[in-house]
Design an enzyme around this catalytic site. Structure first.
Site, PDB file in Angstrom:
ATOM      1  N   HIS A  76       0.821  -1.217   0.000  1.00  0.00           N
ATOM      2  CA  HIS A  76       0.000   0.000   0.000  1.00  0.00           C
ATOM      3  C   HIS A  76       0.855   1.267   0.000  1.00  0.00           C
ATOM      4  O   HIS A  76       0.488   2.270   0.603  1.00  0.00           O
ATOM      5  CB  HIS A  76      -0.950   0.030   1.202  1.00  0.00           C
ATOM      6  CG  HIS A  76      -1.958  -1.081   1.215  1.00  0.00           C
ATOM      7  ND1 HIS A  76      -3.231  -0.946   0.687  1.00  0.00           N
ATOM      8  CD2 HIS A  76      -1.889  -2.337   1.687  1.00  0.00           C
ATOM      9  CE1 HIS A  76      -3.892  -2.084   0.843  1.00  0.00           C
ATOM     10  NE2 HIS A  76      -3.100  -2.949   1.446  1.00  0.00           N
ATOM     11  N   ASN A 126     -10.279  -2.738   2.599  1.00  0.00           N
ATOM     12  CA  ASN A 126      -9.985  -2.777   1.166  1.00  0.00           C
ATOM     13  C   ASN A 126     -11.252  -2.528   0.361  1.00  0.00           C
ATOM     14  O   ASN A 126     -12.351  -2.489   0.929  1.00  0.00           O
ATOM     15  CB  ASN A 126      -9.432  -4.164   0.782  1.00  0.00           C
ATOM     16  CG  ASN A 126      -7.948  -4.304   1.086  1.00  0.00           C
ATOM     17  OD1 ASN A 126      -7.240  -3.317   1.330  1.00  0.00           O
ATOM     18  ND2 ASN A 126      -7.465  -5.533   1.079  1.00  0.00           N
ATOM     19  N   TYR A 185       0.819  -3.998  12.054  1.00  0.00           N
ATOM     20  CA  TYR A 185       0.749  -2.577  11.705  1.00  0.00           C
ATOM     21  C   TYR A 185       1.585  -1.714  12.646  1.00  0.00           C
ATOM     22  O   TYR A 185       2.292  -0.805  12.222  1.00  0.00           O
ATOM     23  CB  TYR A 185      -0.713  -2.111  11.658  1.00  0.00           C
ATOM     24  CG  TYR A 185      -1.442  -2.720  10.477  1.00  0.00           C
ATOM     25  CD1 TYR A 185      -1.757  -4.079  10.455  1.00  0.00           C
ATOM     26  CD2 TYR A 185      -1.779  -1.973   9.365  1.00  0.00           C
ATOM     27  CE1 TYR A 185      -2.383  -4.658   9.370  1.00  0.00           C
ATOM     28  CE2 TYR A 185      -2.406  -2.546   8.266  1.00  0.00           C
ATOM     29  CZ  TYR A 185      -2.713  -3.886   8.273  1.00  0.00           C
ATOM     30  OH  TYR A 185      -3.323  -4.459   7.196  1.00  0.00           O
TER      31      TYR A 185
HETATM   32 FE1  HDE Z   1      -2.449  -4.772   5.523  1.00  0.00          FE
HETATM   33  N1  HDE Z   1      -0.646  -3.987   5.997  1.00  0.00           N
HETATM   34  N2  HDE Z   1      -1.826  -6.594   6.117  1.00  0.00           N
HETATM   35  N3  HDE Z   1      -4.183  -5.620   4.894  1.00  0.00           N
HETATM   36  N4  HDE Z   1      -3.063  -2.994   4.876  1.00  0.00           N
HETATM   37  C1  HDE Z   1      -0.262  -2.722   5.816  1.00  0.00           C
HETATM   38  O1  HDE Z   1       0.906  -1.425   7.379  1.00  0.00           O
HETATM   39  C2  HDE Z   1      -0.728  -6.831   6.852  1.00  0.00           C
HETATM   40  C3  HDE Z   1      -4.551  -6.926   5.025  1.00  0.00           C
HETATM   41  C4  HDE Z   1      -4.302  -2.683   4.436  1.00  0.00           C
HETATM   42  O2  HDE Z   1      -3.108   3.547   3.979  1.00  0.00           O
HETATM   43  C5  HDE Z   1       1.083  -2.424   6.415  1.00  0.00           C
HETATM   44  O3  HDE Z   1       1.312   0.784   7.646  1.00  0.00           O
HETATM   45  C6  HDE Z   1      -0.677  -8.214   7.263  1.00  0.00           C
HETATM   46  C7  HDE Z   1      -5.952  -7.082   4.797  1.00  0.00           C
HETATM   47  C8  HDE Z   1      -4.359  -1.294   4.053  1.00  0.00           C
HETATM   48  O4  HDE Z   1      -1.487   3.362   5.396  1.00  0.00           O
HETATM   49  C9  HDE Z   1       1.464  -3.748   7.072  1.00  0.00           C
HETATM   50  C10 HDE Z   1      -1.792  -8.793   6.728  1.00  0.00           C
HETATM   51  C11 HDE Z   1      -6.408  -5.827   4.524  1.00  0.00           C
HETATM   52  C12 HDE Z   1      -3.086  -0.791   4.305  1.00  0.00           C
HETATM   53  C13 HDE Z   1       0.285  -4.628   6.728  1.00  0.00           C
HETATM   54  C14 HDE Z   1      -2.505  -7.770   6.026  1.00  0.00           C
HETATM   55  C15 HDE Z   1      -5.292  -4.934   4.582  1.00  0.00           C
HETATM   56  C16 HDE Z   1      -2.309  -1.879   4.818  1.00  0.00           C
HETATM   57  C17 HDE Z   1       2.089  -1.853   5.467  1.00  0.00           C
HETATM   58  C18 HDE Z   1      -2.211 -10.245   6.824  1.00  0.00           C
HETATM   59  C19 HDE Z   1      -7.838  -5.431   4.156  1.00  0.00           C
HETATM   60  C20 HDE Z   1      -2.598   0.607   4.033  1.00  0.00           C
HETATM   61  C21 HDE Z   1       2.209  -0.390   5.812  1.00  0.00           C
HETATM   62  C22 HDE Z   1      -2.206 -10.765   8.127  1.00  0.00           C
HETATM   63  C23 HDE Z   1      -8.749  -5.572   5.244  1.00  0.00           C
HETATM   64  C24 HDE Z   1      -2.928   1.545   5.166  1.00  0.00           C
HETATM   65  C25 HDE Z   1       1.460  -0.239   7.022  1.00  0.00           C
HETATM   66  C26 HDE Z   1      -2.473   2.943   4.826  1.00  0.00           C
HETATM   67  C27 HDE Z   1      -0.979  -1.757   5.208  1.00  0.00           C
HETATM   68  C28 HDE Z   1       0.228  -5.888   7.152  1.00  0.00           C
HETATM   69  C29 HDE Z   1      -3.687  -8.041   5.292  1.00  0.00           C
HETATM   70  C30 HDE Z   1      -5.447  -3.525   4.333  1.00  0.00           C
HETATM   71  C31 HDE Z   1       2.791  -4.337   6.641  1.00  0.00           C
HETATM   72  C32 HDE Z   1       0.426  -8.840   8.068  1.00  0.00           C
HETATM   73  C33 HDE Z   1      -6.761  -8.364   4.888  1.00  0.00           C
HETATM   74  C34 HDE Z   1      -5.553  -0.546   3.494  1.00  0.00           C
HETATM   75  O5  HDE Z   1       1.546  -3.626   8.457  1.00  0.00           O
END
Ligand code: HDE
Length: 830
Positions: free
Chosen positions: A201, A274, A488
């Protein structure tokens, strides 16, 4: 030196008054004969004339500093003595409610001061003793907003810079001197302007706004933002793509992030969702794998922001649980027209918890008021070149123009018992809850009405975190969500450089923050006093444990083995993928097939391509056959599905899953319409069209080959607002083509004009041709006539000036439909 009045009560985290039973002031406590001892100890720490002789007893010295010191020491003794034991301790045992901590308010604010010299006033240290029980490091962004109107340039130390053009040199032609601290400060700061981008993202755009609650939801949740009808809570929202780097194009095929930070009175709640309601994987353990697979391949770092490559499809085809999400991304959801026209989903199942501690499961949905609209693939590809900032620009321009993006928040709630009867597991993030099983209930609206001041300070530094929940919202045991709770916060430590990222203005809550966390990189809050632990008596027990007023996890009985594994229902990988595919309209199905064809055509390994098709056979045979045909292979054997549940309550099609199910309110505000004209255009007709469109909220712009002025047939000079080079067809939602001069003159010979008309037609956009249908015929090679009824869907031709108003009306109706896919062909004839 004036003293501020002491507090009479202590506010808790949300400004409510602390329960009487635990609020006592040390002034109410019995006096203790400690002064003589105290004065004795003072003489060892204080020098100067105020050394009060021991025998002078308890009189306060004349020296005000010494008097303060004495008050502090005495008050401290009394405060500590008022807490003979830790009364909360017994409450730590057993599984009852956590007790509220003890809080004793000192008789005088100086008692808990770090220094008795706090009364000293200066421009830097401030106005003396602060209003206690507050954290001044928080509040609106006004406190950090900077404007330099009328100001001279300074260094970061505030030293005015006399010369911002030349470095300091030994002679006009000599070497630069190391002494030039102004140059070095400027260059050093510049050298460090970048921070690590988000792991996923990375590419995003943000906006401020508010959430307004439609009705009190207190029966369901104690969350403050849902506590009364009309209540508004400030928010910051960030939309994003997943795979691309920070500078990648907006319109790539990808899942979009829809992250909302609510600054509630009970602390920040981040709903990090999402635009697709399901996810690729079922367990956090697989997240690094799916991300590594979709990101550019590590040996040559290609392709950028695209899943169309071997490693992605290799992984997907070996992970059947990912096929449901993959179908969504391959559908037009993967290429939204705008952030304003896409749905959002919390994806994971959460819980709502009311004041009595009762909870229900919940799924969160954002429904765009403007409806769900997408791009065509060919168009999305071309936009990536013509305007890689297409979505960012759209969001920014809409807000600047007062066209505030708006979304309804809808909830799907269901009890644990209901969930048990669903044919899928609600803890499985690859499954959605069909609206037929749990209807959507609209509970509030999100309005984005303010662009950020500064992209870096706000949109880049905002730190969303799934662990940021507030009382009234809780997690489910979804194993993906559980992993997210950790990830996060962890990722911000390296991205934002340490544990104090919550103090960055965009992240700091509006709710009061009080705890004993201290120090760390870039610490900004200056904590008053000497106490940074709990329990304590030296700060009257503060900040104290909130007890039931604070966040309380839902009580859940656990009686199971420690295992690694998945529940049985997680093994059904295809039922909902089939449901999704069968719920798509034929047009959407065509697009989906074309997307698979494109992506797999980019895969270089035949076995991977084949494996994907073998997976698709478990979703829908016709889909698999169409994709196989598209990439020129025989249908391979289907992969053995593990299980397929078709419980009684399962639905076979769900209308709500089609993009066309939510056309929106039909409002045209924010649609881009080109008025394509060249010299000789009928000025009267152009003006009439222009004003009719403005009336319905569209801002039409005159488009031509070059900037400057066009001489209309009536002699009027018309300002050209943009050109075919600057804004080719793909950047418009619709076009009005003023045909006569185009057909008659040199312009129709221009490849750009032909290309413009062809692309508008190919992408199924509304077209109004005024004056000369031959223009279209020449451009498209089609026979068109308003008389013979041969005009394709969404194309309105007008060769009768008397019928112009009628034609414009028909064009506006066509515009409200967004696209006219009836005229789409694959492969396109035009
Ligand atoms: Fe994320 N995700 N994600 N994700 N995600 C990040 O956090 C992660 C997942 C989502 O505009 C990271 O600050 C893991 C689902 C958005 O700043 C990180 C898993 C959904 C954003 C991270 C998921 C998301 C992130 C990278 C599986 C939809 C951007 C930068 C266990 C519900 C937020 C950060 C923004 C960002 C980890 C799965 C949505 C690496 C480990 C499911 C919208 O922490």
């Amino acid at each position: 030196m004036s003293r501020k009045p002491s507090r009479s009560s202590s506010p808790d985290l949300s400004g409510k008054t602390v329960p009487e039973k635990i609020t006592r002031t040390s002034a109410e406590l019995p006096e203790e004969p400690l002064l003589a001892d105290l004065l004795g100890s003072l003489t060892s720490t204080v020098s100067g004339p105020a050394h009060a002789p021991r025998e002078e007893g308890v009189l306060l010295p004349d020296d005000p500093s010494l008097a303060q010191l004495l008050t502090q020491k005495l008050g401290s003794q009394r405060l500590a003595a008022a807490m003979p034991s830790n009364l909360a301790k017994p409450g730590e045992f057993g599984d009852g409610e956590p007790p509220t901590g003890q809080a004793i308010v000192p008789a005088d604010d100086v008692v808990t001061a770090s220094t008795v010299q706090e009364e000293v006033v200066s421009d830097k240290v401030g106005e003396g003793m602060p209003p206690c029980a507050t954290n001044h490091n928080q509040g609106s962004l006004d406190r950090v907003r900077v404007d330099s109107a009328g100001r001279a340039i300074t260094t970061n130390q505030g030293v005015p810079v006399a010369d911002n053009q030349n470095s300091l040199k030994a002679g006009l032609r000599g070497p630069t001197l190391l002494e030039d601290f102004i140059l070095r400060e400027k260059i050093t700061h510049f050298d460090h302007e970048r921070i690590p981008e988000r792991v996923v993202h990375a590419r995003g755009s943000g906006a401020h706004g508010y959430f307004e609650c439609h009705q009190a939801l207190t029966a369901l949740t104690r969350a403050d933002l849902f506590s009364e009808a009309g209540k508004q809570t400030p928010v910051f929202v960030r939309f994003s793509t997943v795979a691309g780097e920070r500078g990648s194009a907006d319109t790539v095929r990808d899942t979009r992030g829809f992250a909302v930070k609510f600054y509630t009175r009970d602390g920040n709640w981040d709903l990090v969702g999402n635009n697709i309601p399901v996810f690729f994987i079922q367990d956090a353990m697989k997240f690094p794998d799916v991300v590594h697979a979709v990101k550019p391949e590590p040996h040559h770092q290609m392709p950028q922001a695209s899943s169309a490559h071997d490693t992605f499809w290799d992984f997907i085809s070996l992970m059947p649980e990912s096929i449901h999400h993959t179908l969504w991304v391959m559908s037009d959801r993967g290429i939204p027209r705008s952030y304003r026209t896409m749905q959002g989903f919390g994806v994971n199942t959460y819980r709502l918890v009311n004041a009595a501690g009762q909870s229900v499961f919940v799924k969160f949905h954002w429904l765009p008021v403007a409806g769900t609209h997408s791009l065509c693939w060919d168009e999305a590809v071309k936009i990536a070149g013509a305007d890689p900032d297409f979505h960012r620009r759209d969001l920014w321009e809409a807000i600047e123009a007062g066209i505030y993006p708006e979304y309804e928040l809808a909830l799907q709630t269901f009890s644990e018992e209901q969930a048990e009867h669903f044919p899928f597991d609600v803890l499985d993030p690859t499954k959605l809850v069909p609206e037929e099983l749990a209807p959507l209930r609209k509970v509030g609206r999100l309005v984005l009405d303010r662009n950020p001041d500064n992209f870096f300070a706000e949109t880049e530094q905002v730190a969303f975190c799934v662990a940021h929940v507030v009382p009234g919202i809780d997690f489910s045991n979804d194993p993906l969500l559980q992993g997210r709770i950790h990830s996060y916060l962890d990722t911000q430590l390296s991205r934002l450089g340490g544990p104090n990222f919550h103090e960055l203005p965009i992240n700091s809550p509006l709710a009061e923050v009080h705890n004993n966390q201290r120090d760390g990189m870039h610490r900004q809050a200056i904590a008053r006093g000497r106490v940074s632990y709990e329990p304590n008596s030296l700060a009257g027990g503060c900040p104290f444990q909130a007890g039931p007023a604070g966040f309380m996890s839902v009580r859940e009985t656990m009686n199971d083995s420690k295992v690694r594994g998945k529940p049985e229902k997680f093994a059904d990988h295809f039922s909902q993928a089939t449901l999704f595919y069968r719920s798509q309209s034929p047009v959407e199905q065509r697009h989906l097939i074309a997307a698979f064809r494109f992506e797999l055509s980019r895969c270089t390994v035949a076995a991977v391509r084949e494996r994907v098709v073998s997976l698709l056979r478990n979703v829908d045979e016709a889909l698999a056959a169409a994709v196989a045909g598209g990439i020129g292979i025989e249908l391979p054997a289907s992969q053995p599905p593990l299980v397929r549940f078709a419980g009684e309550s399962e639905v076979s099609t769900s209308a709500a899953l089609s993009l066309f199910a939510r056309p929106g309110d039909g409002a045209l505000r924010g649609r881009r319409v080109a008025l394509l004209a060249v010299a000789g255009v009928d000025g009267g007709m152009l003006r009439a069209t222009q004003s009719a469109l403005v009336k319905v909220g569209v801002a039409p712009r005159v488009l031509s080959l070059r900037l400057g002025q066009l001489a209309a047939a009536n002699g009027e000079l018309i300002e050209v607002e943009t050109t075919l080079e600057a804004m080719p067809s793909v950047l418009w939602d619709a076009a009005v083509i003023f045909g006569h001069p185009l057909a008659a003159g040199q312009a129709i010979g221009s490849g750009q004009v032909l290309e413009f008309i062809r692309d508008q037609f190919r992408h199924c956009k509304p077209l109004l041709v005024i004056g000369q249908v031959d223009t279209l015929r020449q451009a498209l090679g089609l026979t068109l006539s308003s008389q013979t009824g041969k005009t394709p869907a969404g194309v309105i031709v007008n060769d009768d000036p008397a019928a112009l108003a009628e034609a414009i009306e028909a064009f506006i109706a066509a515009l409200a439909r967004h696209r006219h896919f009836e005229r789409e062909e694959d492969p396109p004839a035009v």
